[in-house]
Design an enzyme around this catalytic site. Structure first.
Site, PDB file in Angstrom:
ATOM      1  N   GLN A  72       0.607  -1.650  -0.082  1.00 35.05           N
ATOM      2  CA  GLN A  72       0.631   0.358   0.007  1.00 35.05           C
ATOM      3  C   GLN A  72       1.089   1.841   0.086  1.00 35.05           C
ATOM      4  O   GLN A  72       0.712   2.505  -0.544  1.00 35.05           O
ATOM      5  CB  GLN A  72      -0.938   0.486   1.332  1.00 35.05           C
ATOM      6  CG  GLN A  72      -2.051   1.449   1.460  1.00 35.05           C
ATOM      7  CD  GLN A  72      -2.975   1.721   2.216  1.00 35.05           C
ATOM      8  OE1 GLN A  72      -3.717   2.675   2.851  1.00 35.05           O
ATOM      9  NE2 GLN A  72      -3.142   0.573   3.434  1.00 35.05           N
ATOM     10  N   GLU A 127       1.425  -1.257   8.485  1.00 35.07           N
ATOM     11  CA  GLU A 127       0.663   0.045   9.373  1.00 35.07           C
ATOM     12  C   GLU A 127       0.453  -0.382  10.373  1.00 35.07           C
ATOM     13  O   GLU A 127       1.374   0.755  11.337  1.00 35.07           O
ATOM     14  CB  GLU A 127      -0.554  -0.439   8.299  1.00 35.07           C
ATOM     15  CG  GLU A 127      -1.676   0.413   8.663  1.00 35.07           C
ATOM     16  CD  GLU A 127      -1.660   1.758   8.514  1.00 35.07           C
ATOM     17  OE1 GLU A 127      -1.554   2.224   7.426  1.00 35.07           O
ATOM     18  OE2 GLU A 127      -1.148   2.750   9.070  1.00 35.07           O
ATOM     19  N   ASP A 158       0.454   3.214   5.684  1.00 36.23           N
ATOM     20  CA  ASP A 158       0.824   3.232   4.748  1.00 36.23           C
ATOM     21  C   ASP A 158       1.033   4.739   3.551  1.00 36.23           C
ATOM     22  O   ASP A 158       1.201   4.793   2.755  1.00 36.23           O
ATOM     23  CB  ASP A 158      -0.057   1.719   4.391  1.00 36.23           C
ATOM     24  CG  ASP A 158       0.617   0.688   4.239  1.00 36.23           C
ATOM     25  OD1 ASP A 158       1.323  -0.015   5.096  1.00 36.23           O
ATOM     26  OD2 ASP A 158      -0.686  -0.263   4.896  1.00 36.23           O
ATOM     27  N   GLY A 172      -7.585  19.557  20.220  1.00 35.06           N
ATOM     28  CA  GLY A 172      -7.141  21.460  19.888  1.00 35.06           C
ATOM     29  C   GLY A 172      -7.533  21.488  21.338  1.00 35.06           C
ATOM     30  O   GLY A 172      -7.693  20.779  22.736  1.00 35.06           O
ATOM     31  N   GLY A 173      -7.632  23.389  21.537  1.00 34.55           N
ATOM     32  CA  GLY A 173      -7.983  24.036  22.788  1.00 34.55           C
ATOM     33  C   GLY A 173      -9.075  23.400  22.453  1.00 34.55           C
ATOM     34  O   GLY A 173     -10.292  24.408  23.202  1.00 34.55           O
TER      35      GLY A 173
HETATM   36  N1  CAO Z   1      11.697  -9.371  -9.777  1.00 35.74           N
HETATM   37  C1  CAO Z   1      12.079 -10.590  -9.481  1.00 35.74           C
HETATM   38  N2  CAO Z   1      12.549  -9.604  -7.725  1.00 35.74           N
HETATM   39  C2  CAO Z   1      12.103  -9.649  -6.683  1.00 35.74           C
HETATM   40  C3  CAO Z   1      10.729  -8.688  -7.757  1.00 35.74           C
HETATM   41  C4  CAO Z   1      11.587  -8.813  -9.422  1.00 35.74           C
HETATM   42  N3  CAO Z   1      10.215  -7.875 -10.569  1.00 35.74           N
HETATM   43  N4  CAO Z   1       9.856  -7.522  -6.722  1.00 35.74           N
HETATM   44  C5  CAO Z   1      10.591  -7.701  -5.534  1.00 35.74           C
HETATM   45  N5  CAO Z   1      11.687  -8.779  -6.203  1.00 35.74           N
HETATM   46  C6  CAO Z   1      12.230  -9.447  -4.525  1.00 35.74           C
HETATM   47  C7  CAO Z   1      12.730  -8.722  -3.679  1.00 35.74           C
HETATM   48  O1  CAO Z   1      14.040  -8.273  -4.935  1.00 35.74           O
HETATM   49  C8  CAO Z   1      12.872  -9.332  -2.635  1.00 35.74           C
HETATM   50  O2  CAO Z   1      14.081 -10.550  -2.378  1.00 35.74           O
HETATM   51  P1  CAO Z   1      14.916 -10.196  -1.662  1.00 35.74           P
HETATM   52  O3  CAO Z   1      14.286 -10.604  -0.112  1.00 35.74           O
HETATM   53  O4  CAO Z   1      15.358 -12.141  -1.541  1.00 35.74           O
HETATM   54  O5  CAO Z   1      16.154  -9.433  -1.572  1.00 35.74           O
HETATM   55  C9  CAO Z   1      11.692  -9.639  -2.438  1.00 35.74           C
HETATM   56  O6  CAO Z   1      10.894  -9.462  -4.022  1.00 35.74           O
HETATM   57  C10 CAO Z   1      10.817  -8.454  -1.540  1.00 35.74           C
HETATM   58  O7  CAO Z   1      10.960  -8.122  -0.620  1.00 35.74           O
HETATM   59  P2  CAO Z   1      10.343  -7.500   0.381  1.00 35.74           P
HETATM   60  O8  CAO Z   1      11.044  -7.665   1.791  1.00 35.74           O
HETATM   61  O9  CAO Z   1      10.251  -6.347  -0.112  1.00 35.74           O
HETATM   62  O10 CAO Z   1       8.729  -8.612   0.666  1.00 35.74           O
HETATM   63  P3  CAO Z   1       8.509  -8.925   1.776  1.00 35.74           P
HETATM   64  O11 CAO Z   1       6.960  -9.884   1.704  1.00 35.74           O
HETATM   65  O12 CAO Z   1       9.171 -10.344   2.757  1.00 35.74           O
HETATM   66  O13 CAO Z   1       7.748  -8.401   2.912  1.00 35.74           O
HETATM   67  C11 CAO Z   1       6.759  -5.624   3.485  1.00 35.74           C
HETATM   68  C12 CAO Z   1       7.096  -6.949   2.659  1.00 35.74           C
HETATM   69  C13 CAO Z   1       6.237  -4.156   3.140  1.00 35.74           C
HETATM   70  C14 CAO Z   1       6.936  -6.023   5.040  1.00 35.74           C
HETATM   71  C15 CAO Z   1       8.243  -4.772   3.554  1.00 35.74           C
HETATM   72  O14 CAO Z   1       8.282  -5.009   2.026  1.00 35.74           O
HETATM   73  C16 CAO Z   1       8.557  -3.942   4.124  1.00 35.74           C
HETATM   74  O15 CAO Z   1       9.187  -3.543   5.490  1.00 35.74           O
HETATM   75  N6  CAO Z   1       8.347  -2.424   3.214  1.00 35.74           N
HETATM   76  C17 CAO Z   1       9.294  -1.413   3.253  1.00 35.74           C
HETATM   77  C18 CAO Z   1       8.407  -0.899   4.540  1.00 35.74           C
HETATM   78  C19 CAO Z   1       6.743  -0.267   4.236  1.00 35.74           C
HETATM   79  O16 CAO Z   1       6.545  -0.245   2.694  1.00 35.74           O
HETATM   80  N7  CAO Z   1       5.902  -1.516   4.457  1.00 35.74           N
HETATM   81  C20 CAO Z   1       4.775  -1.238   4.123  1.00 35.74           C
HETATM   82  C21 CAO Z   1       3.528  -2.076   3.159  1.00 35.74           C
HETATM   83  S1  CAO Z   1       2.445  -1.732   2.895  1.00 35.74           S
HETATM   84  O17 CAO Z   1       1.264  -2.381   4.042  1.00 35.74           O
END
Ligand code: CAO
Length: 425
Positions: free
Chosen positions: A20, A143, A175, A257-258
């Protein structure tokens, strides 16, 4: 796509975001005309395409409501051929937005240093849970985690009784709110680039974005440490123990607020969970309030004439207003109170908001046609312009524009076919 000459037309954005926070940012920029290319992993795509589905095999509303007006490209950026495509795309784009877990982009081989080498004008915009260098910088964040880390949860909810634990807001403070901050950062860096010719890295942490919205609570913390109490909180003056540790307490539905305020019951509250209004006791509206609720004697009674005098009776004042409200629906009540210029509103359910004619008319809620889902409603631009009316169009299907985008990058039909065969796209 709209035929209007949209202000961000000509800005090319690689939308390497998911869930998101990132998609909310890039969707906003797409509404205003940027060419936003949603880059997803072949075969899988953004996890929200399949999360909380309401129609089998159709992209979920979670996805469609955050990815409108974008083009869709699938690309496995961990393969050599996929990396080459991304490199080309970076050279031709203005902005890349990502919200992967910490270090994911570096692990993929696209460090900020490398991106700058490829395109010194590139703006790299990132969302992370915590800012660079923070002692929690390695954490993945969703979130509610951000709401806890940014001060929202500790200050939301009730301070006593059974349900007095820290409370999460339904609003996406971690988010979408972070995405909105990032959009401002991107546009600022873009304008900066027009002056310097150079791109830069823009980052917003979800913790910081939540904290930015909680600044009045940080105001209160400092006032509390200085004064030892917070006079506008419902604990004042009858539950002063709530202030003894000098930690900003949760204030229930009190006004931040106030101006004291509270959520008050209206006719039908026993069966309708949203038969309430928010009522604000605005200082200079005291006399109209007394007239509105049939208490003219309070206008001259020294126990009520000033905010300070009223505060010890604030619960009794709200109880009196509730008594006045008991034979009025929330809409009838607001129709009376608006004549007295009293800041108030009905508590609106999602069902009511979805059908609200004013929101439909203003474009705040719009109907979108989707090739697989059919028609659905989504939230349109909350930002209104005099010379621009953003048109919300359907989110792309997974990889819908892959061939088109690869063609624009100069790949031949044969090369594109090979990439499909190798599952690079
Ligand atoms: N081709 C190949 N690999 C891809 C890709 C593509 N097109 N798109 C994504 N990937 C891979 C990434 O390289 C990554 O791989 P590695 O972990 O091996 O390096 C993986 O997919 C994505 O990892 P991630 O850590 O982003 O995904 P997750 O599902 O484990 O975690 C989240 C999700 C949201 C917790 C994490 O992305 C995060 O903390 N993001 C930053 C904070 C954020 O934006 N959070 C809000 C999300 S909205 O609720």
């Amino acid at each position: 796509m709209s035929t209007q000459n949209l202000p961000l037309k000509g800005i090319k954005i690689i939308d390497f975001t998911h869930v998101q926070a990132g998609p909310a940012c890039t969707q906003l920029l797409a509404w205003f005309g940027a060419d936003v290319i949603k880059l997803e992993r072949p075969g899988a795509g953004d996890v929200t395409r399949s999360q909380l589905r309401d129609i089998p095999d159709a992209d979920a509303l979670y996805f469609t409501m955050l990815n409108s007006n974008k083009r869709g490209l699938t690309l496995d950026t961990k393969t050599p051929a996929g990396k080459e495509v991304l490199e080309k795309l970076i050279k031709e784009s203005d902005v890349m937005v990502e919200n992967f877990g910490p270090g994911a982009l570096d692990r993929m081989g696209f460090s900020w240093e490398y991106i700058q080498q490829l395109n010194p004008k590139m703006i790299l915009a990132s969302v992370k849970g915590f800012s660079d260098g923070h002692h929690y910088e390695d954490l993945k964040v969703y979130e509610n985690v951000a709401q806890c880390a940014g001060g929202s949860a500790s200050t939301t909810g009730w301070w006593k009784g059974e349900n007095s634990e820290p409370t999460i807001s339904a609003a996406a403070l971690g988010d979408s709110n972070t995405g909105m901050h990032l959009a401002i950062g991107i546009l600022t860096a873009y304008i900066g680039r027009q002056q310097t010719g150079k791109g830069q890295k823009v980052a917003v942490s979800m913790q910081d974005a939540v904290l930015n919205l909680c600044r009045v609570k940080m105001r209160d913390q400092q006032r509390l440490e200085r004064l030892g109490y917070l006079e506008e909180y419902p604990q004042y003056p009858h539950e002063m123990d709530a202030f003894k540790d000098k930690v900003t307490p949760r204030g229930g539905n009190a006004g931040g607020g106030g101006q004291p305020g509270w959520i008050l019951k209206c006719k039908g509250w026993q069966t309708d969970p949203n038969a309430y209004i928010y009522f604000t006791v605005q200082g200079h509206a005291w006399e109209p309030i007394c007239d509105a609720i049939g208490k003219p004697e309070w206008k001259t009674d020294p126990a009520y004439t000033t905010p300070k005098a009223r505060q010890p009776h604030i619960t009794e004042i709200f109880a009196t207003i509730e008594d006045w409200l008991k034979d009025k629906t929330k809409f009838e009540a607001v129709d009376v109170l608006r004549k007295f210029d009293i800041p108030c509103a009905p508590v609106l359910s999602m069902k009511e908001l979805l059908r609200d004619e004013s929101l439909r008319k203003s474009g705040s809620i719009v109907e979108v046609q989707h090739p697989v889902r059919g028609s659905y409603y989504t939230v349109g631009s909350p930002i209104k312009f005099s010379d621009l009316k953003p048109q919300v169009t359907a989110s792309p299907l997974l990889g819908q524009h892959t061939d088109e985008i690869l063609g624009e990058l100069g790949y031949s039909k044969d090369q594109i076919a090979t990439m499909h065969a190798m599952k690079v796209v």
